[in-house]
Motif scaffolding. Structure first.
Motif, PDB file in Angstrom:
ATOM      1  N   SER A 132       0.832  -1.208   0.000  1.00  0.00           N
ATOM      2  CA  SER A 132       0.000   0.000   0.000  1.00  0.00           C
ATOM      3  C   SER A 132       0.864   1.254   0.000  1.00  0.00           C
ATOM      4  O   SER A 132       0.537   2.254  -0.656  1.00  0.00           O
ATOM      5  CB  SER A 132      -0.938   0.002   1.207  1.00  0.00           C
ATOM      6  N   GLY A 133       1.984   1.233   0.741  1.00  0.00           N
ATOM      7  CA  GLY A 133       2.885   2.372   0.733  1.00  0.00           C
ATOM      8  C   GLY A 133       3.582   2.539  -0.605  1.00  0.00           C
ATOM      9  O   GLY A 133       3.705   3.652  -1.128  1.00  0.00           O
ATOM     10  N   ALA A 134       4.024   1.430  -1.183  1.00  0.00           N
ATOM     11  CA  ALA A 134       4.757   1.490  -2.450  1.00  0.00           C
ATOM     12  C   ALA A 134       3.863   1.874  -3.613  1.00  0.00           C
ATOM     13  O   ALA A 134       4.349   2.343  -4.649  1.00  0.00           O
ATOM     14  CB  ALA A 134       5.418   0.139  -2.724  1.00  0.00           C
ATOM     15  N   LEU A 135       2.553   1.680  -3.471  1.00  0.00           N
ATOM     16  CA  LEU A 135       1.630   2.032  -4.544  1.00  0.00           C
ATOM     17  C   LEU A 135       1.510   3.551  -4.720  1.00  0.00           C
ATOM     18  O   LEU A 135       1.302   4.043  -5.833  1.00  0.00           O
ATOM     19  CB  LEU A 135       0.250   1.434  -4.249  1.00  0.00           C
ATOM     20  N   ILE A 136       1.654   4.294  -3.631  1.00  0.00           N
ATOM     21  CA  ILE A 136       1.407   5.740  -3.670  1.00  0.00           C
ATOM     22  C   ILE A 136       2.329   6.469  -4.653  1.00  0.00           C
ATOM     23  O   ILE A 136       1.860   7.304  -5.449  1.00  0.00           O
ATOM     24  CB  ILE A 136       1.515   6.333  -2.256  1.00  0.00           C
ATOM     25  N   PRO A 137       3.643   6.194  -4.673  1.00  0.00           N
ATOM     26  CA  PRO A 137       4.491   6.916  -5.647  1.00  0.00           C
ATOM     27  C   PRO A 137       4.164   6.576  -7.101  1.00  0.00           C
ATOM     28  O   PRO A 137       4.522   7.331  -8.014  1.00  0.00           O
ATOM     29  CB  PRO A 137       5.911   6.450  -5.295  1.00  0.00           C
ATOM     30  N   VAL A 138       3.495   5.435  -7.312  1.00  0.00           N
ATOM     31  CA  VAL A 138       3.198   4.990  -8.681  1.00  0.00           C
ATOM     32  C   VAL A 138       1.885   5.584  -9.195  1.00  0.00           C
ATOM     33  O   VAL A 138       1.648   5.625 -10.408  1.00  0.00           O
ATOM     34  CB  VAL A 138       3.142   3.441  -8.716  1.00  0.00           C
ATOM     35  N   LEU A 139       1.038   6.076  -8.280  1.00  0.00           N
ATOM     36  CA  LEU A 139      -0.294   6.530  -8.664  1.00  0.00           C
ATOM     37  C   LEU A 139      -0.296   7.575  -9.779  1.00  0.00           C
ATOM     38  O   LEU A 139      -1.106   7.477 -10.717  1.00  0.00           O
ATOM     39  CB  LEU A 139      -1.032   7.070  -7.434  1.00  0.00           C
ATOM     40  N   PRO A 140       0.562   8.604  -9.718  1.00  0.00           N
ATOM     41  CA  PRO A 140       0.524   9.587 -10.811  1.00  0.00           C
ATOM     42  C   PRO A 140       0.755   8.957 -12.181  1.00  0.00           C
ATOM     43  O   PRO A 140       0.123   9.359 -13.176  1.00  0.00           O
ATOM     44  CB  PRO A 140       1.663  10.554 -10.449  1.00  0.00           C
ATOM     45  N   TYR A 141       1.626   7.959 -12.260  1.00  0.00           N
ATOM     46  CA  TYR A 141       1.914   7.305 -13.534  1.00  0.00           C
ATOM     47  C   TYR A 141       0.764   6.401 -13.950  1.00  0.00           C
ATOM     48  O   TYR A 141       0.493   6.254 -15.152  1.00  0.00           O
ATOM     49  CB  TYR A 141       3.223   6.521 -13.437  1.00  0.00           C
ATOM     50  N   LEU A 142       0.080   5.797 -12.978  1.00  0.00           N
ATOM     51  CA  LEU A 142      -1.091   4.988 -13.296  1.00  0.00           C
ATOM     52  C   LEU A 142      -2.199   5.834 -13.919  1.00  0.00           C
ATOM     53  O   LEU A 142      -2.985   5.354 -14.745  1.00  0.00           O
ATOM     54  CB  LEU A 142      -1.621   4.304 -12.034  1.00  0.00           C
ATOM     55  N   PHE A 143      -2.269   7.105 -13.515  1.00  0.00           N
ATOM     56  CA  PHE A 143      -3.299   8.001 -14.041  1.00  0.00           C
ATOM     57  C   PHE A 143      -2.812   8.817 -15.236  1.00  0.00           C
ATOM     58  O   PHE A 143      -3.435   9.807 -15.619  1.00  0.00           O
ATOM     59  CB  PHE A 143      -3.798   8.927 -12.944  1.00  0.00           C
ATOM     60  N   GLY A 144      -1.690   8.407 -15.819  1.00  0.00           N
ATOM     61  CA  GLY A 144      -1.262   8.996 -17.076  1.00  0.00           C
ATOM     62  C   GLY A 144      -0.369  10.207 -16.980  1.00  0.00           C
ATOM     63  O   GLY A 144      -0.058  10.826 -18.011  1.00  0.00           O
ATOM     64  N   MET A 145       0.068  10.590 -15.786  1.00  0.00           N
ATOM     65  CA  MET A 145       0.943  11.746 -15.661  1.00  0.00           C
ATOM     66  C   MET A 145       2.360  11.367 -16.073  1.00  0.00           C
ATOM     67  O   MET A 145       2.770  10.193 -15.986  1.00  0.00           O
ATOM     68  CB  MET A 145       0.937  12.278 -14.227  1.00  0.00           C
TER      69      MET A 145
END
Length: 364
Positions: A289-302
């Motif tokens: 869950s912690g490691a997912l947070i830095p990846v979120l912007p890239y998951l949403f196309g940023m």
């Protein structure tokens, strides 16, 4: 209402009313907590509520029984009441511990010495109650906090380091996902091995229950049991005296077959260690869950710098939250722990980002 006119200046009466409101609110907090407990803990919490009631009576007497125009309790006490009603958790006791430590009675001329002493002792009582809860969740909580923090910091560092090299956003995304899975699996496996090993060491050091069977046959004059106590840390004379008492008690109770726990000199708190499986699951889930947070912007196309900045902000918020939680549960300042967590995390990420810039190459 009592017709006796209250003494003191207007400022004094305002202060007394504020203390009265706080005491009533604190007593309500302890009663709310007691309603969610049973046995000894419930009795202790009700005794604390009764003590706050005595303090309430003191301020009410100074006010001549006039409790009109009562202010609201301070924000911290109201927050405690809300948490106690909804959760009744270890967090409330940790907050109450800090609240008791901030009592102004020691320097207030209208508070008695007994009241100031009460507040200091209340802090220790609440500390003891909170420590029970801390022991119950220590193993799993440690794995959860460390897992979340490691996931946040390590994957942010990985994402920033790779992102700074100028590779496509897809490469950063899949690198972050790979780091999430690899780290979560590694943390879970490592936590399982660590906790299992710790429990096995404790079990190896614990007294052998079957050794108690030899107690009735020990020579009361040549007491070998004293060596056991000396081996486990007692001074020689203390060990001899205690061993003689134990053997005499065992001989006296032999006919009744009374249970004896004579060899349990060292208390091993297995509850505080936790279980290997629960620690592994907590570590895996919270790291992921912690490691997912830095990846979120890239998951949403940023992509590019906006993605890096967004990831950093999101992780910063999460680091502040985990640091504050650790501070609350440890009875320390949540703000200091939050800022410390933030500084360490962003410091590690900044190093990898700078290295990524220094060795920046585009992967085709």
């Amino acid at each position: 209402m009592n017709d006796v006119q209250p003494a003191g200046t207007a400022a004094d009466r305002a202060r007394w009313r504020r203390y009265l409101a706080d005491e009533r609110a604190e007593a309500a907090v302890y009663r709310e907590l007691a309603a969610r407990r049973d046995g000894e803990e419930r009795d202790i919490l009700l005794a604390l509520a009764a003590a706050e009631g005595r303090h309430e009576a003191h301020w009410l007497a100074l006010l001549g029984g006039d409790d009109r125009g009562m202010p609201r309790a301070d924000v911290r006490t109201r927050l405690l009441g809300t948490l106690a009603r909804r959760f009744g958790s270890i967090f409330v006791l940790a907050l109450a511990q800090r609240a008791e430590a901030r009592s102004p009675y020691a320097s207030d001329p209208d508070a008695t010495a007994a009241m100031a002493a009460d507040e200091r002792i209340h802090g220790e009582v609440v500390r003891g109650l909170a420590s029970r809860g801390r022991r119950r969740l220590a193993g799993t909580f440690r794995a959860a906090v460390f897992g979340a923090n490691d996931g946040l910091v390590s994957n942010l560092a990985l994402v920033l380091g790779i992102g700074a090299t100028g590779v496509p956003a897809a490469v950063v995304l899949f690198t972050g996902i790979a780091g999430l899975l690899a780290g979560a699996l590694s943390m879970g496996a490592g936590e399982y091995v660590s906790v299992r090993s710790q429990r096995e060491l404790l079990e190896a050091s614990a007294p052998d229950p079957s050794a108690r069977e030899a107690l009735p046959d020990l020579d009361i004059d040549a007491n070998e049991l004293a060596l056991v106590y000396r081996a486990r840390g007692m001074e020689q004379q203390e060990a001899v005296d205690h061993a003689a008492l134990v053997v005499a008690r065992v001989h006296a109770a032999e006919q009744l077959q009374a249970p004896t726990d004579a060899l349990s000199i060292v208390e091993h708190d297995d509850e505080a260690v936790g279980t290997g499986l629960s620690a592994a699951i907590s570590s895996f889930c919270f790291f992921a869950s912690g490691a997912l947070i830095p990846v979120l912007p890239y998951l949403f196309g940023m992509t590019g710098l906006p993605a890096i900045l967004t990831a950093t902000v999101l992780v910063s918020i999460a680091l502040l939250a985990t640091g504050a939680i650790v501070g609350l549960l440890s009875g320390a300042s949540p703000l200091k722990r939050a800022l410390r967590q933030l500084g360490i995390g962003l410091g590690a990420a900044a190093v990898t980002y700078v290295l990524g810039l220094a060795f920046g190459t585009t992967i085709v």
